[in-house]
Write a protein that holds these residues in place. Structure first.
Motif, PDB file in Angstrom:
ATOM      1  N   LYS A  57       0.925  -1.080  -0.026  1.00  0.00           N
ATOM      2  CA  LYS A  57       0.198   0.100  -0.114  1.00  0.00           C
ATOM      3  C   LYS A  57       0.896   1.178   0.048  1.00  0.00           C
ATOM      4  O   LYS A  57       1.805   1.208   0.726  1.00  0.00           O
ATOM      5  N   MET A  58       0.269   2.384  -0.603  1.00  0.00           N
ATOM      6  CA  MET A  58       1.169   3.595  -0.654  1.00  0.00           C
ATOM      7  C   MET A  58       0.551   4.662   0.129  1.00  0.00           C
ATOM      8  O   MET A  58      -0.724   4.494   0.037  1.00  0.00           O
ATOM      9  N   GLY A  59       1.327   5.558   0.878  1.00  0.00           N
ATOM     10  CA  GLY A  59       0.643   6.227   1.608  1.00  0.00           C
ATOM     11  C   GLY A  59       1.383   7.898   1.037  1.00  0.00           C
ATOM     12  O   GLY A  59       2.391   7.890   0.677  1.00  0.00           O
ATOM     13  N   PHE A  60       0.561   8.709   1.728  1.00  0.00           N
ATOM     14  CA  PHE A  60       1.031  10.261   1.684  1.00  0.00           C
ATOM     15  C   PHE A  60       1.460  10.434  -0.166  1.00  0.00           C
ATOM     16  O   PHE A  60       2.159  11.216  -0.508  1.00  0.00           O
ATOM     17  N   THR A  61       0.234  10.109  -0.840  1.00  0.00           N
ATOM     18  CA  THR A  61       0.582  10.171  -2.160  1.00  0.00           C
ATOM     19  C   THR A  61      -0.144  11.412  -2.875  1.00  0.00           C
ATOM     20  O   THR A  61      -0.236  11.669  -3.869  1.00  0.00           O
ATOM     21  N   SER A  62      -0.525  12.613  -1.928  1.00  0.00           N
ATOM     22  CA  SER A  62      -0.819  13.623  -2.405  1.00  0.00           C
ATOM     23  C   SER A  62       0.354  14.636  -2.190  1.00  0.00           C
ATOM     24  O   SER A  62       1.135  14.676  -1.226  1.00  0.00           O
ATOM     25  N   ILE A  75       5.519   7.436   1.212  1.00  0.00           N
ATOM     26  CA  ILE A  75       5.593   6.245   2.010  1.00  0.00           C
ATOM     27  C   ILE A  75       4.958   4.807   1.598  1.00  0.00           C
ATOM     28  O   ILE A  75       4.000   4.898   0.726  1.00  0.00           O
ATOM     29  N   TRP A  76       5.367   3.848   2.222  1.00  0.00           N
ATOM     30  CA  TRP A  76       4.597   2.239   1.867  1.00  0.00           C
ATOM     31  C   TRP A  76       4.610   1.429   2.989  1.00  0.00           C
ATOM     32  O   TRP A  76       5.222   1.716   3.853  1.00  0.00           O
ATOM     33  N   GLY A  77       3.508   0.361   2.848  1.00  0.00           N
ATOM     34  CA  GLY A  77       3.508  -0.445   3.832  1.00  0.00           C
ATOM     35  C   GLY A  77       3.275  -1.824   3.198  1.00  0.00           C
ATOM     36  O   GLY A  77       3.140  -1.872   1.754  1.00  0.00           O
ATOM     37  N   ARG A  78       2.840  -2.625   4.057  1.00  0.00           N
ATOM     38  CA  ARG A  78       2.940  -3.996   3.451  1.00  0.00           C
ATOM     39  C   ARG A  78       1.316  -4.503   3.635  1.00  0.00           C
ATOM     40  O   ARG A  78       0.956  -4.460   4.765  1.00  0.00           O
TER      41      ARG A  78
END
Length: 253
Positions: A57-62, A75-78
């Motif tokens: 999963k991808m985060g802070f994509t804005s 950032i990313w997660g599993r």
């Protein structure tokens, strides 16, 4: 290494038993490398319980969120099998601490995708795309955290729901979407909010996961990031996302 494992156990227990914890890095002393090491160790505990890896999963994509957090990169997660929720079914609210939902677009890969790839190369690896909802649930008290803390906590990822899969040859660069709770629209947005084009999120996922020694695999799902601000959910609600050209996805709380 002991503090890595200690924090990993703290966060894994918090997620597994659905209880909040106090922040442990309010002065931002943890490096991002240490934060990702905690995340990896925490997710390894889930693997020991029988969960399997199913994606990223991808985060802070804005861009606005990146600037707000002082970031030059996403950032990313599993994602694991224990996080996947069947579309149209119900979740048990007691499994979460203070869950929120975000509308997203999801990719599923037909072949591995690794390292510094171009947009066309990334698209060529995509089997299908789908409307999706991510359940985010920071384990920290009051949903407050530093950047290293949120990374350590698997970028707040807790669950995901995928709608029907569609051809990736649909133009998904700027699809309008609406997220509703009990039939009332609570957020409206577009897939263009994801780095200007969701494909850029997939390119970033290929680069970052390969750098961590865990390159994207065939059959993995990549959640491209929240397309609108998140909304809190409560028991008794039905959450749905309607996405232009791709249809609807939803679940009950």
């Amino acid at each position: 290494m002991s503090h890595i494992n200690d924090y990993a156990k703290l966060l894994d227990d918090a997620a597994h038993f659905a209880h909040e914890v106090e922040q442990f890095d309010t002065d931002n002393r943890l490096s991002l490398d240490d934060a990702y090491a905690i995340q990896a160790a925490s997710l390894a505990r889930r693997a020991e319980r029988g969960e399997t890896r199913v994606g990223v999963k991808m985060g802070f994509t804005s861009r606005a969120k990146m600037i707000q957090m002082g970031l030059s990169d996403v950032i990313w997660g599993r994602l694991t099998s224990g996080m996947q929720i069947e579309e149209g079914t119900s979740i048990d609210f007691k499994r979460y601490v203070h869950p929120r939902v975000e509308p997203e677009i999801a990719f599923i890969l037909k072949k591995p995708l690794e390292g510094n790839v171009t947009g066309p190369q990334a698209l060529a690896a995509v089997e299908a795309i789908a409307p999706a909802i991510e359940i985010i649930d920071s384990r920290y008290k009051d949903f407050k955290f530093t950047l290293p803390e949120v990374i350590a906590d698997n970028a707040s990822s807790s669950g995901f729901v995928i709608g029907a899969w569609h051809s990736p040859h649909v133009d998904f660069s700027n699809l309008g979407l609406a997220m509703s709770i009990n039939g009332r629209t609570v957020q409206v947005g577009s897939t263009a909010a994801l780095l200007g084009h969701p494909l850029r999120s997939l390119v970033a996922a290929a680069r970052l996961s390969a750098a961590a020694g865990e390159p994207l695999q065939a059959g993995w799902i990549v959640m491209a990031g929240g397309a609108t601000p998140a909304e809190y959910i409560k028991p008794g609600q039905y959450v749905s996302v309607e996405m232009e050209s791709l249809g609807r996805v939803g679940f009950h709380v």
